[in-house]
Design a protein around this motif. Structure first.
Motif, mmCIF file in Angstrom:
data_model
loop_
_atom_site.group_PDB
_atom_site.id
_atom_site.type_symbol
_atom_site.label_atom_id
_atom_site.label_comp_id
_atom_site.label_asym_id
_atom_site.label_seq_id
_atom_site.Cartn_x
_atom_site.Cartn_y
_atom_site.Cartn_z
ATOM 1 N N ILE A 182 40.556 24.082 49.352
ATOM 2 C CA ILE A 182 40.407 25.287 48.617
ATOM 3 C C ILE A 182 41.886 25.328 47.626
ATOM 4 N N LEU A 183 41.795 25.145 46.411
ATOM 5 C CA LEU A 183 42.909 25.124 45.433
ATOM 6 C C LEU A 183 43.462 26.543 44.892
ATOM 7 N N GLY A 184 44.319 26.631 44.165
ATOM 8 C CA GLY A 184 44.692 27.891 43.614
ATOM 9 C C GLY A 184 46.318 28.191 44.062
ATOM 10 N N TYR A 185 47.060 28.103 43.171
ATOM 11 C CA TYR A 185 48.511 28.351 43.170
ATOM 12 C C TYR A 185 49.168 29.344 42.212
ATOM 13 N N ASP A 186 48.377 30.227 41.986
ATOM 14 C CA ASP A 186 48.792 31.646 41.326
ATOM 15 C C ASP A 186 47.754 32.734 41.799
ATOM 16 N N GLY A 187 48.039 33.763 42.174
ATOM 17 C CA GLY A 187 47.209 35.110 42.445
ATOM 18 C C GLY A 187 47.948 36.286 42.669
ATOM 19 N N SER A 188 47.224 37.181 42.402
ATOM 20 C CA SER A 188 47.801 38.515 42.683
ATOM 21 C C SER A 188 46.651 39.370 43.297
ATOM 22 N N GLY A 189 46.970 40.304 44.224
ATOM 23 C CA GLY A 189 45.956 40.975 44.890
ATOM 24 C C GLY A 189 46.766 41.875 45.695
ATOM 25 N N VAL A 190 45.939 42.461 46.477
ATOM 26 C CA VAL A 190 46.398 43.763 47.706
ATOM 27 C C VAL A 190 46.456 43.199 49.074
ATOM 28 N N ILE A 191 47.367 43.574 49.826
ATOM 29 C CA ILE A 191 47.561 43.222 51.164
ATOM 30 C C ILE A 191 46.632 43.877 51.868
ATOM 31 N N GLU A 192 45.832 43.349 52.959
ATOM 32 C CA GLU A 192 44.621 43.798 53.484
ATOM 33 C C GLU A 192 44.869 43.760 55.092
ATOM 34 N N ARG A 198 57.229 35.462 52.862
ATOM 35 C CA ARG A 198 58.700 34.988 52.005
ATOM 36 C C ARG A 198 58.114 34.227 50.891
ATOM 37 N N LEU A 199 56.779 34.076 50.495
ATOM 38 C CA LEU A 199 56.438 33.468 49.442
ATOM 39 C C LEU A 199 55.779 34.291 48.386
ATOM 40 N N LEU A 200 55.785 35.572 48.537
ATOM 41 C CA LEU A 200 55.100 36.447 47.636
ATOM 42 C C LEU A 200 56.317 37.610 47.250
ATOM 43 N N ALA A 201 55.768 38.446 46.241
ATOM 44 C CA ALA A 201 56.644 39.587 45.980
ATOM 45 C C ALA A 201 55.891 40.554 45.360
ATOM 46 N N THR A 202 56.319 41.826 45.281
ATOM 47 C CA THR A 202 55.821 43.036 44.730
ATOM 48 C C THR A 202 55.316 42.760 43.182
ATOM 49 N N LYS A 203 54.132 42.819 42.911
ATOM 50 C CA LYS A 203 53.940 42.440 41.351
ATOM 51 C C LYS A 203 54.649 43.520 40.464
ATOM 52 N N PRO A 204 54.818 43.020 39.132
ATOM 53 C CA PRO A 204 55.337 43.933 38.055
ATOM 54 C C PRO A 204 54.608 45.108 38.123
ATOM 55 N N THR A 205 55.284 46.340 38.020
ATOM 56 C CA THR A 205 54.567 47.645 38.164
ATOM 57 C C THR A 205 53.790 47.922 36.620
ATOM 58 N N SER A 206 54.523 47.223 35.763
ATOM 59 C CA SER A 206 53.846 47.379 34.058
ATOM 60 C C SER A 206 52.701 46.536 33.897
ATOM 61 N N PHE A 260 46.799 43.272 37.456
ATOM 62 C CA PHE A 260 46.525 42.234 38.256
ATOM 63 C C PHE A 260 46.418 40.991 37.640
ATOM 64 N N GLU A 261 45.773 40.985 36.553
ATOM 65 C CA GLU A 261 45.386 40.035 35.668
ATOM 66 C C GLU A 261 46.598 39.163 35.071
ATOM 67 N N ASP A 262 47.385 40.114 34.260
ATOM 68 C CA ASP A 262 48.386 39.391 33.725
ATOM 69 C C ASP A 262 49.308 39.039 34.697
#
Length: 386
Positions: A72-82, A118-126, A129-131
């Motif tokens: 399973i590849l993919g080294y960019d993502g955004s989403g919601v912690i479940e 430790r490898l993630l952060a809160t996404k930009p609020t502005s 998810f797409e951007d």
């Protein structure tokens, strides 16, 4: 969000993902079914809302062989912690995050992804998810080049620029786009030069911070001649570039790079050369040559919170309007569009980044998914252009 139920009818939960089987073409990407694992320790389980494709995906896909099951590849993502592991302290269920992840774990081409907090952060609020999904990998690479390797500091004063220059080869790519922005608007170098070869990519570079744009399909030195006397570093009447960052195979331009780089300048390489490079021409100038590899810390377990701190700063810069995302294309995620995105990136003609948005129909192609996935040991080759 109240989390998810990790068991279904007494059986282990499963999820759908896109994995890569043996084969170098995009048809090696297939729909698979894989266990949905409960997060432990400092892992969080992220429900992916958007993902992005990078050269590292293409590079690993082209090298897959004799794996026991799809990767399973993919080294960019955004989403919601479940769901969160028992040692998680930085995030909570329901937090909206973005991440690059790790090359030795299952990536973002899935409904859910396990990521060390430790490898993630809160996404930009502005940003959506797409951007946000277009940012992590290329932002980390660009930031590390300028701030860590070149030791450049942020400049906050208006109309104040550092008396140095940078040349970004492949300025319209994902990493190039972030380098131009950070170089001009964050560390604020006086002269930022990019290379691009088409009208739209030239305008793209100028719109993201380049003062000048030259064509990398033609010899670089003659094109720079008209700017030579105006460069910040001039020695014996000859202008030189202080920093050259190469976000592509450096082989074709290496001789020119050696001539253009300033005495005691610095060259950064992000891609493997197709043939060995001769470093001797750089000796008398005492030029430094460095590699940039986003996953170096992750693979060697050095400063595990580095990506969190860096991505948090990127999110701040975005929300303050200093920089913006590099997304130029957006597709709804499916088997067909993921294969298309790989082809777009592999073509070498891609400006910025391509993002795929995840929905309830993203993992259905009308066929029965294959079972199982494997975790890749070790990272990607440095040949990836990110």
């Amino acid at each position: 969000h109240g989390g998810i139920n990790m068991s279904r009818h007494g059986e282990k939960a499963t999820q759908h993902a896109y994995g890569v089987t043996r084969g170098v073409g995009v048809n090696a990407i297939v729909l698979i079914s894989t266990p949905l694992v409960q997060p432990t320790a400092r892992d969080v389980l992220i429900k992916n809302m958007a993902i992005s494709v990078n050269h590292i995906d293409v590079d690993i896909r082209s090298r897959v062989s004799d794996e026991p099951s799809p990767i399973i590849l993919g080294y960019d993502g955004s989403g919601v912690i479940e769901a969160v592991g028992e040692e998680v302290s930085m995030f909570a269920i329901g937090d909206e995050v973005f991440y690059a992840g790790a090359p030795n774990r299952a990536g973002s081409n899935a409904e859910y992804t396990l990521v060390d907090e430790r490898l993630l952060a809160t996404k930009p609020t502005s940003l959506s998810f797409e951007d946000s999904a277009a940012l992590p990998l290329v932002s980390i690479a660009a930031y590390e080049c300028l701030v860590e390797i070149l030791h450049l500091n942020p400049v906050t004063e208006e109309d104040v620029f550092v008396d140095q220059s940078v040349l970004v080869i492949n300025g319209a790519g994902g990493v190039g786009t972030m380098l131009l922005q950070l170089a001009k608007k964050y560390v604020k170098l006086q002269t930022v030069i990019a290379t691009a070869s088409k009208d739209d990519s030239i305008e793209w570079c100028k719109g993201h911070g380049a003062d000048h744009v030259i064509n990398h399909l033609e010899p670089l030195a003659p094109q720079l001649a008209e700017y030579s006397s105006k460069l910040p570093t001039v020695v014996n009447g000859q202008g030189y570039i202080d920093f050259i960052i190469v976000a592509y195979d450096p082989t074709a331009h290496w001789d020119c790079i050696c001539k253009l780089i300033a005495p005691r300048g610095h060259i950064i390489l992000l891609s493997d050369p197709s043939t060995p490079l001769d470093l001797l021409p750089l000796k008398r100038k005492r030029v430094s040559v460095s590699w940039e590899y986003v996953f170096s810390r992750v693979e060697y377990g050095i400063e595990p919170s580095h990506h969190n701190l860096l991505l948090s700063d990127i999110a701040r810069l975005v929300d303050e309007g200093i920089i913006t995302h590099p997304r130029t294309e957006s597709l709804p995620l499916s088997l067909e569009t993921l294969r298309k995105a790989h082809s777009m990136v592999e073509s070498g003609d891609m400006m910025g980044k391509v993002v795929l948005t995840v929905s309830s129909s993203s993992f259905s192609d009308g066929s029965k998914p294959r079972r199982g996935a494997t975790v890749r040991k070790g990272g990607a080759s440095r040949a990836s252009k990110l």
